[in-house]
Write a protein that holds these residues in place. Structure first.
Motif, PDB file in Angstrom:
ATOM      1  N   SER A  69       0.798  -1.232   0.000  1.00 47.84           N
ATOM      2  CA  SER A  69       0.000   0.000   0.000  1.00 47.84           C
ATOM      3  C   SER A  69       0.828   1.278   0.000  1.00 47.84           C
ATOM      4  N   CYS A  70       2.068   1.249   0.467  1.00 50.61           N
ATOM      5  CA  CYS A  70       2.884   2.464   0.454  1.00 50.61           C
ATOM      6  C   CYS A  70       3.284   2.806  -0.979  1.00 50.61           C
ATOM      7  N   THR A  71       3.572   4.076  -1.226  1.00 51.57           N
ATOM      8  CA  THR A  71       3.877   4.532  -2.585  1.00 51.57           C
ATOM      9  C   THR A  71       5.328   4.977  -2.702  1.00 51.57           C
ATOM     10  N   ILE A  72       5.813   4.987  -3.938  1.00 50.32           N
ATOM     11  CA  ILE A  72       7.203   5.355  -4.197  1.00 50.32           C
ATOM     12  C   ILE A  72       7.490   6.779  -3.743  1.00 50.32           C
ATOM     13  N   GLY A  73       6.556   7.707  -4.012  1.00 54.36           N
ATOM     14  CA  GLY A  73       6.775   9.081  -3.588  1.00 54.36           C
ATOM     15  C   GLY A  73       6.928   9.194  -2.083  1.00 54.36           C
ATOM     16  N   GLY A  74       6.082   8.478  -1.349  1.00 60.65           N
ATOM     17  CA  GLY A  74       6.195   8.480   0.108  1.00 60.65           C
ATOM     18  C   GLY A  74       7.467   7.807   0.575  1.00 60.65           C
ATOM     19  N   ASN A  75       7.857   6.715  -0.076  1.00 60.36           N
ATOM     20  CA  ASN A  75       9.117   6.040   0.279  1.00 60.36           C
ATOM     21  C   ASN A  75      10.298   6.997   0.174  1.00 60.36           C
ATOM     22  N   LEU A  76      10.315   7.789  -0.903  1.00 58.61           N
ATOM     23  CA  LEU A  76      11.424   8.716  -1.104  1.00 58.61           C
ATOM     24  C   LEU A  76      11.309   9.938  -0.204  1.00 58.61           C
ATOM     25  N   ALA A  77      10.098  10.445  -0.032  1.00 55.06           N
ATOM     26  CA  ALA A  77       9.919  11.628   0.812  1.00 55.06           C
ATOM     27  C   ALA A  77      10.319  11.363   2.252  1.00 55.06           C
ATOM     28  N   THR A  78      10.220  10.104   2.681  1.00 54.24           N
ATOM     29  CA  THR A  78      10.610   9.745   4.049  1.00 54.24           C
ATOM     30  C   THR A  78      11.933   8.988   4.098  1.00 54.24           C
ATOM     31  N   ASN A  79      12.578   8.795   2.944  1.00 49.25           N
ATOM     32  CA  ASN A  79      13.810   8.008   2.872  1.00 49.25           C
ATOM     33  C   ASN A  79      13.627   6.667   3.570  1.00 49.25           C
ATOM     34  N   ALA A  80      12.660   5.898   3.090  1.00 47.97           N
ATOM     35  CA  ALA A  80      12.294   4.632   3.726  1.00 47.97           C
ATOM     36  C   ALA A  80      13.487   3.688   3.812  1.00 47.97           C
ATOM     37  N   GLY A  81      13.464   2.856   4.827  1.00 45.24           N
ATOM     38  CA  GLY A  81      14.532   1.884   5.039  1.00 45.24           C
ATOM     39  C   GLY A  81      14.086   0.495   4.639  1.00 45.24           C
ATOM     40  N   GLY A  82      13.650  -0.300   5.619  1.00 45.09           N
ATOM     41  CA  GLY A  82      13.189  -1.643   5.320  1.00 45.09           C
ATOM     42  C   GLY A  82      14.245  -2.689   5.579  1.00 45.09           C
ATOM     43  N   THR A  83      14.020  -3.862   4.997  1.00 46.53           N
ATOM     44  CA  THR A  83      14.800  -5.043   5.371  1.00 46.53           C
ATOM     45  C   THR A  83      16.044  -5.268   4.513  1.00 46.53           C
ATOM     46  N   GLN A  84      16.269  -4.468   3.477  1.00 46.21           N
ATOM     47  CA  GLN A  84      17.423  -4.692   2.604  1.00 46.21           C
ATOM     48  C   GLN A  84      18.495  -3.615   2.761  1.00 46.21           C
ATOM     49  N   VAL A  85      18.349  -2.743   3.779  1.00 47.83           N
ATOM     50  CA  VAL A  85      19.288  -1.624   3.942  1.00 47.83           C
ATOM     51  C   VAL A  85      20.707  -2.116   4.174  1.00 47.83           C
ATOM     52  N   LEU A  86      20.850  -3.224   4.888  1.00 42.45           N
ATOM     53  CA  LEU A  86      22.177  -3.752   5.207  1.00 42.45           C
ATOM     54  C   LEU A  86      23.050  -3.860   3.964  1.00 42.45           C
ATOM     55  N   ARG A  87      22.459  -4.295   2.843  1.00 41.72           N
ATOM     56  CA  ARG A  87      23.246  -4.494   1.625  1.00 41.72           C
ATOM     57  C   ARG A  87      23.073  -3.373   0.608  1.00 41.72           C
ATOM     58  N   PHE A  88      21.848  -2.841   0.481  1.00 42.36           N
ATOM     59  CA  PHE A  88      21.575  -1.929  -0.627  1.00 42.36           C
ATOM     60  C   PHE A  88      21.288  -0.495  -0.199  1.00 42.36           C
ATOM     61  N   GLY A  89      21.189  -0.235   1.096  1.00 47.09           N
ATOM     62  CA  GLY A  89      20.972   1.124   1.561  1.00 47.09           C
ATOM     63  C   GLY A  89      19.501   1.499   1.614  1.00 47.09           C
ATOM     64  N   ASN A  90      19.243   2.733   2.076  1.00 44.46           N
ATOM     65  CA  ASN A  90      17.897   3.269   2.170  1.00 44.46           C
ATOM     66  C   ASN A  90      17.360   3.628   0.782  1.00 44.46           C
ATOM     67  N   ALA A  91      16.116   4.109   0.756  1.00 40.43           N
ATOM     68  CA  ALA A  91      15.526   4.544  -0.512  1.00 40.43           C
ATOM     69  C   ALA A  91      16.411   5.569  -1.209  1.00 40.43           C
ATOM     70  N   ARG A  92      17.052   6.431  -0.447  1.00 36.93           N
ATOM     71  CA  ARG A  92      17.970   7.428  -1.005  1.00 36.93           C
ATOM     72  C   ARG A  92      19.026   6.788  -1.907  1.00 36.93           C
ATOM     73  N   ASP A  93      19.539   5.657  -1.474  1.00 33.37           N
ATOM     74  CA  ASP A  93      20.622   5.004  -2.212  1.00 33.37           C
ATOM     75  C   ASP A  93      20.137   4.309  -3.475  1.00 33.37           C
ATOM     76  N   LEU A  94      18.837   4.162  -3.626  1.00 31.25           N
ATOM     77  CA  LEU A  94      18.269   3.502  -4.799  1.00 31.25           C
ATOM     78  C   LEU A  94      17.728   4.493  -5.812  1.00 31.25           C
ATOM     79  N   CYS A  95      17.853   5.786  -5.540  1.00 30.80           N
ATOM     80  CA  CYS A  95      17.257   6.808  -6.404  1.00 30.80           C
ATOM     81  C   CYS A  95      18.315   7.458  -7.285  1.00 30.80           C
ATOM     82  N   LEU A  96      18.074   7.437  -8.589  1.00 31.54           N
ATOM     83  CA  LEU A  96      18.969   8.086  -9.548  1.00 31.54           C
ATOM     84  C   LEU A  96      18.497   9.475  -9.948  1.00 31.54           C
TER      85      LEU A  96
END
Length: 488
Positions: A146-173
């Motif tokens: 239910s969460c959206t990409i805009g909200g994920n980025l606006a809040t710099n979402a974390g989650g369960t893959q941060v250990l290897r791939f980083g927060n939403a910030r690190d996935l945004c080009l």
């Protein structure tokens, strides 16, 4: 007898997006409630209007209309936030701008490993689009349906893959953003290197809609893992969990993609409220850990052998007491489902004081020992629900009322004291009071106590420079300034 004076802003908003996509304050409560009430049920605000634009141009038109009227805007995506950052306040003056109609996937570049999509796309939809192209979007949250990409980025979402791939910030080009004056920044670059001045996207990522409204993004994708597996491990203590983490990092290397910690009470609530999930091992150990290994080269057999080797070493060294190794993808998904269901089980148990904190990983055992002792001394019977992303130092250190007590009454009486106790302890151990949930309005008044004074000054200067009217999500992140001459 004349009726109420029409609101000219409502007419302007209808002209921007169409009358069907504007809800006035006198709309049926059932239509307004999903936008005006936060996910946790802690606040029901009142919007001057709820407007649902269907394109970036319409978002820009809405922003211009609101700027002309001096009307504040609250951007909202999936409304899954936990800090009251995406719902209107009770004043009836704020326009709620919902981005969910901005839900198109604009481009998927397989060679560039990138996905360009609009802000209202649900995270799970983005994951599926990447998977259909043989790629992987490694952003995973409990609310991904239910969460959206805009909200994920606006809040710099974390989650369960941060250990290897980083927060939403690190996935945004790149980003596309509507600015507070209605201008559009077209920054949807798929570049990994672009050293041509200030990196503007990082201003908007994590700003919680206070500097601009994200309308689209280009995200970085990864190759689909050739093999994935996970293990569920009972550990005798928090120091043992840290020993297990270090051992897993040495043994599994960069393939270690998840390391989740779950306290006994967190799993007890899952077993109690969601008995079909049947969390393993939890009654026998104070903590359980979920370890995930994702490999792009290893076969399933090789991956299983590496996990078995890790578990054998952990059992021999005493940092693990028992373990369950998933033997299939379905079993691994069931284990993850247990972990991701903890927030739902806790919500079913009742209201609670949530703390999304981060600490240096080495300080976590000392912090938990001190904070737990202080809570037991201050509020005997209060229950600690401790779980989170141990691999990146992020704990959800939540406090539930004593068993059988009135949760709402408990929070009214004690939440401020609990928060101060936990946050003061976090500060003593060099941590942060928000790891991935953000500040919103829930923590805005608290932030100045724990944030560097110069950092706050710079943040206010940025806000003033980009949003001089102060119309984008006012009072979120940065608390509203007190009036110069407050009433007596």
């Amino acid at each position: 007898m004349s009726g109420p004076t029409p609101d000219p802003l409502l007419e302007a908003l209808r002209a921007c997006v169409g009358a069907a996509y504007v809800l006035a304050p006198d709309a049926p409560a059932a239509e307004l409630e999903p936008f005006e009430r936060d996910w946790r049920g802690r606040q029901r605000g009142r919007a001057r209007a709820v407007v649902r634009p269907g394109s970036t141009a319409q978002v820009a038109a809405v922003v211009r209309a609101c700027a002309a009227a001096g009307a504040p805007i609250v951007p909202q995506g999936g409304n899954t936030g936990l800090v009251l950052g995406g719902v209107p306040d009770p004043s009836g003056t704020e326009v709620l701008l919902c981005t969910r109609r901005l839900n198109r996937i604009r481009a998927l570049d397989v060679a560039n490993h990138s996905l360009t999509l609009e802000a209202g796309c649900v995270l799970q939809t983005a994951q599926q689009a990447a998977a259909e192209a043989g790629l992987w979007l490694p952003l995973s949250l409990a609310s991904e349906g239910s969460c959206t990409i805009g909200g994920n980025l606006a809040t710099n979402a974390g989650g369960t893959q941060v250990l290897r791939f980083g927060n939403a910030r690190d996935l945004c080009l790149g980003l596309e953003v509507v600015c507070p004056d209605g201008a559009i920044w077209h920054g949807l670059s798929g570049l990994r290197k672009d050293n041509t001045g200030y990196d503007l996207r990082h201003l908007y990522i994590g700003s919680e809609g206070t500097l601009g409204i994200i309308t689209a993004a280009t995200l970085k994708l990864q190759p689909q893992p050739a093999a994935q597996g996970c293990a569920w491990v009972g550990v005798p203590s928090l120091p043992a969990a840290l020993e297990l983490l270090a051992l897993a990092q040495r043994t599994l290397g960069p393939g270690l993609s998840g390391f989740e910690l779950m306290g006994q009470l967190a799993l007890q609530l899952v077993a109690q409220h969601l008995p079909a999930l049947r969390p393993p091992l939890w009654p026998d150990w104070p903590y359980c850990v979920l370890i995930e290994l994702s490999e792009s080269a290893d076969s399933e057999t090789q991956m299983q052998a590496r996990l078995q080797s890790l578990l054998q070493s952990a059992l021999q060294q005493g940092c693990a007491g028992d373990a369950v190794l998933a033997e299939s993808l379905a079993q691994a998904q069931r284990l993850w489902h247990v972990r991701e269901s903890i927030p739902l089980a806790q919500a079913q148990e009742g209201l609670n004081a949530k703390h999304d904190i981060s600490l240096p990983i080495s300080r976590i055992p000392a912090f938990c020992a001190e904070a737990e002792a202080l809570l037991a001394q201050t509020l005997p019977g209060a229950r600690l629900v401790n779980f989170g992303h141990l691999g990146d130092g992020n704990l959800h250190f939540n406090v539930q009322c004593p068993a059988g007590a009135d949760a709402a009454a408990f929070l009214r009486l004690h939440e401020a004291r609990i928060n101060a106790l936990v946050f003061d302890c976090v500060q003593r151990h060099g941590g942060s009071i928000s790891a991935e949930h953000g500040i919103g309005t829930l923590r805005a008044a608290t932030l100045p106590r724990y944030k560097d004074v110069q950092a706050l000054t710079l943040m206010r200067q940025i806000k003033q420079a980009l949003d001089p009217q102060g119309l984008l999500n006012p009072g979120r992140v940065l608390a509203r300034p007190l009036p110069d001459n407050p009433p007596p």
